[in-house]
Structure formats: C-alpha cells, structure tokens
Scaffold this motif. Structure first.
Motif, mmCIF file in Angstrom:
data_model
loop_
_atom_site.group_PDB
_atom_site.id
_atom_site.type_symbol
_atom_site.label_atom_id
_atom_site.label_comp_id
_atom_site.label_asym_id
_atom_site.label_seq_id
_atom_site.Cartn_x
_atom_site.Cartn_y
_atom_site.Cartn_z
ATOM 1 N N ALA A 162 0.806 -1.220 0.000
ATOM 2 C CA ALA A 162 0.000 0.000 0.000
ATOM 3 C C ALA A 162 0.842 1.273 0.000
ATOM 4 C CB ALA A 162 -0.969 -0.012 1.179
ATOM 5 N N PRO A 163 1.853 1.397 0.877
ATOM 6 C CA PRO A 163 2.635 2.641 0.890
ATOM 7 C C PRO A 163 3.750 2.694 -0.151
ATOM 8 C CG PRO A 163 3.392 1.222 2.662
ATOM 9 C CD PRO A 163 2.224 0.520 2.014
ATOM 10 N N ALA A 164 3.921 1.637 -0.938
ATOM 11 C CA ALA A 164 5.077 1.543 -1.838
ATOM 12 C C ALA A 164 5.202 2.720 -2.801
ATOM 13 C CB ALA A 164 5.038 0.222 -2.604
ATOM 14 N N PRO A 165 4.130 3.161 -3.494
ATOM 15 C CA PRO A 165 4.316 4.276 -4.429
ATOM 16 C C PRO A 165 4.793 5.553 -3.753
ATOM 17 C CG PRO A 165 2.259 3.132 -4.887
ATOM 18 C CD PRO A 165 2.759 2.608 -3.571
ATOM 19 N N ALA A 166 4.196 5.895 -2.612
ATOM 20 C CA ALA A 166 4.584 7.129 -1.918
ATOM 21 C C ALA A 166 6.009 7.044 -1.413
ATOM 22 C CB ALA A 166 3.618 7.403 -0.771
ATOM 23 N N LEU A 167 6.406 5.889 -0.879
ATOM 24 C CA LEU A 167 7.780 5.718 -0.391
ATOM 25 C C LEU A 167 8.769 5.803 -1.544
ATOM 26 C CD1 LEU A 167 7.261 2.794 2.161
ATOM 27 C CD2 LEU A 167 7.797 5.186 2.706
ATOM 28 N N LEU A 168 8.420 5.173 -2.666
ATOM 29 C CA LEU A 168 9.298 5.191 -3.829
ATOM 30 C C LEU A 168 9.444 6.613 -4.368
ATOM 31 C CD1 LEU A 168 10.929 3.734 -6.016
ATOM 32 C CD2 LEU A 168 8.774 3.177 -7.171
ATOM 33 N N ALA A 169 8.339 7.341 -4.491
ATOM 34 C CA ALA A 169 8.393 8.701 -5.013
ATOM 35 C C ALA A 169 9.194 9.613 -4.098
ATOM 36 C CB ALA A 169 6.975 9.242 -5.208
ATOM 37 N N ALA A 170 8.958 9.512 -2.807
ATOM 38 C CA ALA A 170 9.669 10.378 -1.855
ATOM 39 C C ALA A 170 11.168 10.135 -1.910
ATOM 40 C CB ALA A 170 9.131 10.147 -0.451
ATOM 41 N N ALA A 171 11.555 8.872 -2.034
ATOM 42 C CA ALA A 171 12.981 8.538 -2.052
ATOM 43 C C ALA A 171 13.659 8.991 -3.336
ATOM 44 C CB ALA A 171 13.158 7.031 -1.867
ATOM 45 N N MET A 172 12.901 9.181 -4.413
ATOM 46 C CA MET A 172 13.494 9.514 -5.711
ATOM 47 C C MET A 172 13.564 11.010 -5.991
ATOM 48 S SD MET A 172 14.464 6.679 -6.897
ATOM 49 C CE MET A 172 14.613 6.040 -5.214
ATOM 50 N N LYS A 173 12.929 11.838 -5.172
ATOM 51 C CA LYS A 173 12.911 13.280 -5.445
ATOM 52 C C LYS A 173 14.315 13.868 -5.536
ATOM 53 C CE LYS A 173 8.353 14.468 -3.624
ATOM 54 N NZ LYS A 173 7.597 15.177 -2.560
ATOM 55 N N SER A 174 15.176 13.498 -4.607
ATOM 56 C CA SER A 174 16.532 14.068 -4.620
ATOM 57 C C SER A 174 17.317 13.589 -5.833
ATOM 58 C CB SER A 174 17.271 13.699 -3.334
ATOM 59 O OG SER A 174 17.394 12.288 -3.205
ATOM 60 N N THR A 175 17.081 12.350 -6.266
ATOM 61 C CA THR A 175 17.780 11.828 -7.444
ATOM 62 C C THR A 175 17.374 12.588 -8.696
ATOM 63 O OG1 THR A 175 17.978 9.606 -6.483
ATOM 64 C CG2 THR A 175 18.128 9.781 -8.878
ATOM 65 N N LEU A 176 16.075 12.776 -8.894
ATOM 66 C CA LEU A 176 15.625 13.496 -10.080
ATOM 67 C C LEU A 176 16.053 14.959 -10.041
ATOM 68 C CD1 LEU A 176 14.004 10.868 -10.404
ATOM 69 C CD2 LEU A 176 12.078 12.242 -11.218
ATOM 70 N N ALA A 177 16.015 15.556 -8.853
ATOM 71 C CA ALA A 177 16.462 16.954 -8.732
ATOM 72 C C ALA A 177 17.933 17.081 -9.102
ATOM 73 C CB ALA A 177 16.214 17.454 -7.312
ATOM 74 N N ARG A 178 18.738 16.121 -8.673
ATOM 75 C CA ARG A 178 20.174 16.163 -8.983
ATOM 76 C C ARG A 178 20.402 16.006 -10.486
ATOM 77 N NH1 ARG A 178 21.483 12.549 -5.870
ATOM 78 N NH2 ARG A 178 21.686 10.767 -7.287
ATOM 79 N N ILE A 179 19.653 15.133 -11.128
ATOM 80 C CA ILE A 179 19.788 14.943 -12.572
ATOM 81 C C ILE A 179 19.479 16.247 -13.314
ATOM 82 C CG2 ILE A 179 18.728 13.783 -14.562
ATOM 83 C CD1 ILE A 179 18.507 11.265 -12.804
ATOM 84 N N ILE A 180 18.428 16.931 -12.885
ATOM 85 C CA ILE A 180 18.079 18.210 -13.513
ATOM 86 C C ILE A 180 19.170 19.250 -13.243
ATOM 87 C CG2 ILE A 180 16.425 20.119 -13.484
ATOM 88 C CD1 ILE A 180 14.237 18.023 -12.865
ATOM 89 N N ASP A 181 19.650 19.304 -12.008
ATOM 90 C CA ASP A 181 20.701 20.269 -11.654
ATOM 91 C C ASP A 181 21.983 20.025 -12.440
ATOM 92 O OD1 ASP A 181 19.004 21.478 -9.880
ATOM 93 O OD2 ASP A 181 19.805 20.475 -8.099
ATOM 94 N N GLU A 182 22.230 18.768 -12.794
ATOM 95 C CA GLU A 182 23.437 18.436 -13.556
ATOM 96 C C GLU A 182 23.304 18.818 -15.033
ATOM 97 O OE1 GLU A 182 23.822 14.293 -12.818
ATOM 98 O OE2 GLU A 182 24.790 14.539 -10.854
ATOM 99 N N GLY A 183 22.135 19.301 -15.434
ATOM 100 C CA GLY A 183 21.956 19.778 -16.799
ATOM 101 C C GLY A 183 21.107 18.898 -17.689
ATOM 102 N N TYR A 184 20.627 17.795 -17.155
ATOM 103 C CA TYR A 184 19.763 16.927 -17.963
ATOM 104 C C TYR A 184 18.310 17.215 -17.575
ATOM 105 C CZ TYR A 184 18.127 12.821 -20.515
ATOM 106 O OH TYR A 184 17.480 11.979 -21.408
ATOM 107 N N ASP A 185 17.745 18.243 -18.168
ATOM 108 C CA ASP A 185 16.375 18.646 -17.864
ATOM 109 C C ASP A 185 15.436 17.908 -18.819
ATOM 110 O OD1 ASP A 185 14.171 19.854 -16.851
ATOM 111 O OD2 ASP A 185 14.584 21.847 -17.681
ATOM 112 N N PHE A 186 15.023 16.734 -18.425
ATOM 113 C CA PHE A 186 14.290 15.831 -19.295
ATOM 114 C C PHE A 186 12.908 16.370 -19.643
ATOM 115 C CE2 PHE A 186 14.197 14.592 -14.839
ATOM 116 C CZ PHE A 186 12.851 14.541 -14.557
ATOM 117 N N ASP A 187 12.387 15.915 -20.801
ATOM 118 C CA ASP A 187 11.086 16.357 -21.306
ATOM 119 C C ASP A 187 9.935 15.482 -20.818
ATOM 120 O OD1 ASP A 187 12.096 18.453 -23.176
ATOM 121 O OD2 ASP A 187 13.057 16.718 -24.121
ATOM 122 N N VAL A 188 10.196 14.174 -20.692
ATOM 123 C CA VAL A 188 9.138 13.210 -20.379
ATOM 124 C C VAL A 188 9.701 12.145 -19.443
ATOM 125 C CG1 VAL A 188 7.500 11.513 -21.322
ATOM 126 C CG2 VAL A 188 8.093 13.543 -22.666
#
Length: 392
Positions: free
Chosen positions: A87-113
């Motif tokens: 039940a909590p898996a999607p929310a836990l997964l999303a919360a844990a990935m926010k910093s990873t996606l933010a870092r990818i964008i900060d590194e210059g890979y601002d993805f479209d989709v």
C-alpha cells in the motif's frame, strides 16, 4: 527529446536478466537517434550483503551507478516495508526519488518526459514525481501490474488515479488495454505497442551442431522463466509422465527450484528433467536453437518475450492461452496454444504440434514479422506528442 526512463524493472550487474525487456525496448528506441535517456532504476534498500539474506543481499550489492550498453543507469535506494509494503510503496518510492531526479536536472539533464514502466508502484510513483517536477509521464503496462495487482482495492484505486493523470499510456498487448478499459480507464488514451524481438541475436544456428555441443539427443522441450508459481513450470514436469520419449530442460532461477526438483523425483521423471539455472540471452539463443519446442505454461503474461525469442531461432512453441499470448502465437508455424492450462493440456498441445510440426524456416519467417521498428516509431510519436503538449 530527452527522456527519463524510470522503473524498478531494469537489469543490473547483479541481476542481468531482471527486466531485460525494458532495457531492450529502450536500446532500440535510442538507436533511432531521435531521443536520449537517463535511466533511474531504483532498488530496495538493504544494509547487508551476506548470502543468508538471499535476494535482499543481492540488492545490497547493486552499484549506485553503472553504464549498460552505453546507457547511464543509476540505482538509488528506496525503503520497502516487508509484509505490509504494497500500500505505501508508491509514496515511499516517489519520496525517495525526489533528490535523485532533482540532482539529474541540476546536472543539466532537464528531461522532457518521464518514461515509466510497470504501473504499480512504479507508474504511480512516476506520476507523483511528474506532478512535483511538472513533467509529463507516460506509463507502460506490462502484465501483472494490470492483470493481478488491481485485485487489491487500494492499488486499484491508485492505478486509476495514475492513469487519469498520466499524459499517455502504453500496453504491450491488446488484452492489457482491454483489461484497463474494464478498470474504468479511458481506452482512447491507451496505445498498444507490442514488444519486438532481437532478430540479430536470436536466429537459427546449426541445429545438429548445437544439439551435439549441448548433449541434447532426444525430443527436448525448453521451459524458460523465473521459477515461481505463475510461470507454471510444474505443468510440463508433470506432463512428462504421459510423454516417455520427451526431455525437459528448464532455464531460470527462483524460489520454486527445490519444489520442482522434488516433484520430478516424486513422479519418477527426474532423469528427464535438467535444470540449467539462469542463462544470459547469448546462451539462451543456443538452447532455443537446439530444442524441439519451447513450452510456456504461465497463468498470466502480458507479452512473453521468450515466445518470440524461441521462434526467431526457428523453434516453435507450446503456450497457455492467456492474456497477450494468443496475439503472439497466432499461426500454425508459430506453435500451438494449450487447450487447457493443465499437464493434460501440455500433452495435447505437444501431440498436436508433433502431428503437424512446422519447418524451422517457416517459424523463423513468422518471427521476422515482429521487428522493433513499428514499436520504436510508435513510441517516438507518442513521446513527441506528450512533450509538445507539455511545452504548449
């Protein structure tokens, strides 16, 4: 166009065959040179790598980053709560990935989709992330995420929520689209794009030489897949009691191996069953090319890649008549669908196949209809449409 491919179903150095169908589709898409992608393939967090912890020990040994076939892949960790984690898996997964996606964008890979694979929890988490980062999300449904998971009330509700907020959806067969429509999801927003097969890797070899090299002498069935109940390996094992001239070679690993070995012993067919363990695709090609038929007795399948892999090597198949499988096995030269998903069904299908066994050349020609070209073009068109809407 820049994609972020997001899925817990993706190979890694510790589990090279895990979710290989996601990697394969992505490799063909990247080969079009119309998109780029970074892959975020999360793995459950676990602190120990001692063998006593089994699969969780394997997770602990997965590297934080790796490059596979020229694709940058990162494996950030996310928490999994045993027993109650669904039940909590999607929310836990999303919360844990926010910093990873933010870092990818900060590194210059601002993805479209965000290109997400498997609806639950991956697709739901991807939509949560898409809303947070203001990115459109396309979710690919692959099988049990639609034909099994929605039987649970909360996941079903969350799948519907993710579907309503996704910019686009893909299914690997028409049967999954029909099931999603049955869940109340708008079919006009779902694009079926079936998997293809690597016709360069999986192709016929010198069948006699392969059989000699592998020690394959009698009529031999291959059964390929994870050794767990859904794959139904026990059915061809049990069918051997009615097929005294047939041998069965099983490729794969999983929790049911000891149970299957004991079953073979208990019914007296252990001398005709061989367990090969996990095989890389380069090795599977040799076994497909040597065998007389592949048997797939699954209770659920979205689009079973092993069927086309076997056919591409010139070897026909016997398969249970479930979900997307009839869309794969749709001509006599492809093989035979089992009349029922039982040991007797395996026996009946094999007798039918042997009575009108197709030429290996005809089976290969059938598989050649399933290249990746149409699927790749379909993805490109969908991603371009979604990215264009996001910029509008």
């Amino acid at each position: 166009m820049k994609l972020l491919t997001f899925s817990t179903l993706f190979p890694n150095v510790q589990r090279p065959n895990h979710g290989i169908f996601v990697e394969t589709r992505l490799r063909y898409l990247l080969a079009s040179q119309q998109v780029t992608s970074r892959v975020v393939a999360p793995v459950p967090w676990f602190p120990f790598s001692h063998p006593r912890f089994g699969l969780y020990s394997t997770y602990a040994k997965v590297p934080a980053k790796e490059v596979r076939h020229g694709i940058d892949v990162c494996h950030p960790r996310y928490p999994v709560i045993p027993k109650v984690g669904m039940a909590p898996a999607p929310a836990l997964l999303a919360a844990a990935m926010k910093s990873t996606l933010a870092r990818i964008i900060d590194e210059g890979y601002d993805f479209d989709v965000i290109d997400a694979h498997y609806f639950y929890p991956d697709g739901v988490a991807a939509v949560m992330l898409g809303r947070y980062f203001n990115k459109p999300v396309v979710i690919t449904a692959r099988g049990t995420d639609i034909n099994l998971v929605p039987q649970y009330k909360l996941p079903r509700r969350m799948i519907r929520w993710a579907a309503s907020h996704a910019a686009g959806m893909i299914t690997v067969c028409n049967a999954l689209k029909d099931e999603m429509v049955g869940l109340g999801i708008d079919g006009a927003r779902i694009t079926p794009l079936r998997n293809g097969v690597n016709l360069e890797l999986f192709q016929p070899g010198d069948r006699a030489a392969l059989r000699t090299a592998l020690g394959m002498r009698d009529f031999t069935l291959m059964s390929v897949g994870h050794l767990e109940p859904r794959k139904g390996h026990e059915l061809p094992v049990q069918a051997l009691t009615e097929m005294p001239d047939v041998h069965l070679w099983i490729a794969g690993t999983g929790p049911d191996r000891a149970k299957l070995e004991e079953l073979a012993r208990s019914i007296g067919v252990q001398d005709r069953v061989r367990f090969l363990g996990p095989l890389p695709q380069s090795e599977l090609q040799r076994y497909y090319g040597a065998a007389d038929a592949l048997v797939l007795a699954s209770s659920r399948e979205g689009w079973a890649n092993v069927l086309l892999e076997s056919m591409a090597c010139g070897t026909p198949v016997i398969a249970s008549n479930v979900w997307g499988t009839p869309e794969v096995v749709a001509a006599p030269e492809a093989g035979v669908l089992m009349p029922e998903r039982t040991p007797a069904g395996v026996v009946a299908a094999l007798r039918q196949l042997r009575a009108a066994y197709p030429s290996h050349e005809a089976t290969r020609r059938y598989a050649e209809r399933f290249s990746w070209d149409d699927t790749t073009q379909g993805q490109i068109e969908l991603f371009q449409k979604v990215a264009g809407q996001g910029r509008a």
